[in-house]
Design an enzyme around this catalytic site. Structure first.
Site, PDB file in Angstrom:
ATOM      1  CG  HIS A  43      -0.351   0.296   2.103  1.00  0.00           C
ATOM      2  ND1 HIS A  43       0.356  -0.419   3.093  1.00  0.00           N
ATOM      3  CD2 HIS A  43       0.131   1.207   3.017  1.00  0.00           C
ATOM      4  CE1 HIS A  43       0.846  -0.110   4.444  1.00  0.00           C
ATOM      5  NE2 HIS A  43       1.061   1.291   4.008  1.00  0.00           N
ATOM      6  CG  HIS A 125       7.475   5.057   1.280  1.00  0.00           C
ATOM      7  ND1 HIS A 125       7.026   6.235   1.850  1.00  0.00           N
ATOM      8  CD2 HIS A 125       7.378   3.274   1.706  1.00  0.00           C
ATOM      9  CE1 HIS A 125       7.131   6.032   3.020  1.00  0.00           C
ATOM     10  NE2 HIS A 125       7.635   4.004   2.929  1.00  0.00           N
TER      11      HIS A 125
END
Length: 176
Positions: A43, A125
């Site tokens: 995620h 990220h």
């Protein structure tokens, strides 16, 4: 006394792209480079909230439900390693404005609500490897995945049976 939960807002990575990332990671990183993050746990965190009471969770969810913002496309085309936190990550060279706006709104509201906010600037990220050794070789530029982002979610992080599991508690759709 209500029980608190360890929560964060994030963007899910579609299962098809998760599988591609797992294969790419296997092809480009040595097996001993670090501990691979499970595909289902991939995620992009928008705002880490820490331990949150049920009351604060309701308030944050209500705030998230008021966000009106168009969806956007995330281009995963950058990778790197943070030596101090021992993480190898996949990110974006040019974060879309919608991503930055969404993260900033969620982080600001969380901070106003008294939730922990990292002093580090937002660096979009997803974590590929944890407990990575020193100087893991990062693949040369040229990789690219497009992730259409049409929603974000509130997740709970639970460590049970020696594993971390992320569970989506609530989702919100970004407008067209």
């Amino acid at each position: 006394m209500s029980e608190s939960k360890r929560l964060f807002f994030a963007i899910a990575i579609p299962p098809k792209i998760q599988k591609q990332l797992v294969q790419w990671r296997a092809d480009h990183f040595p097996a001993d480079a670090g501990v691979p993050v499970a595909a289902a746990n991939m995620h992009l965190t928008l705002a880490f909230l820490g331990e949150v009471s049920a009351e604060k969770q309701r308030a944050l969810a209500a705030m998230a439900g008021r966000i009106r913002q168009p969806g956007f496309t995330l281009h995963l085309d950058d990778a790197g390693q943070w030596l101090r936190s021992r993480v190898v990550w996949l990110g974006t060279r040019q974060p879309p404005r919608g991503l930055l706006q969404l993260a900033n709104m969620l982080r600001a509201q969380a901070a106003r609500s008294g939730c922990y906010q990292s002093p580090q600037p937002f660096h979009p990220h997803l974590t590929l490897l944890r407990n990575a050794g020193q100087a893991v070789p990062i693949p040369a530029p040229g990789f690219h995945w497009e992730v259409p982002v049409t929603e974000f979610a509130l997740y709970e992080s639970r460590f049970t049976g020696g594993r971390t599991r992320y569970t989506s508690l609530q989702r919100w759709t970004l407008s067209e």
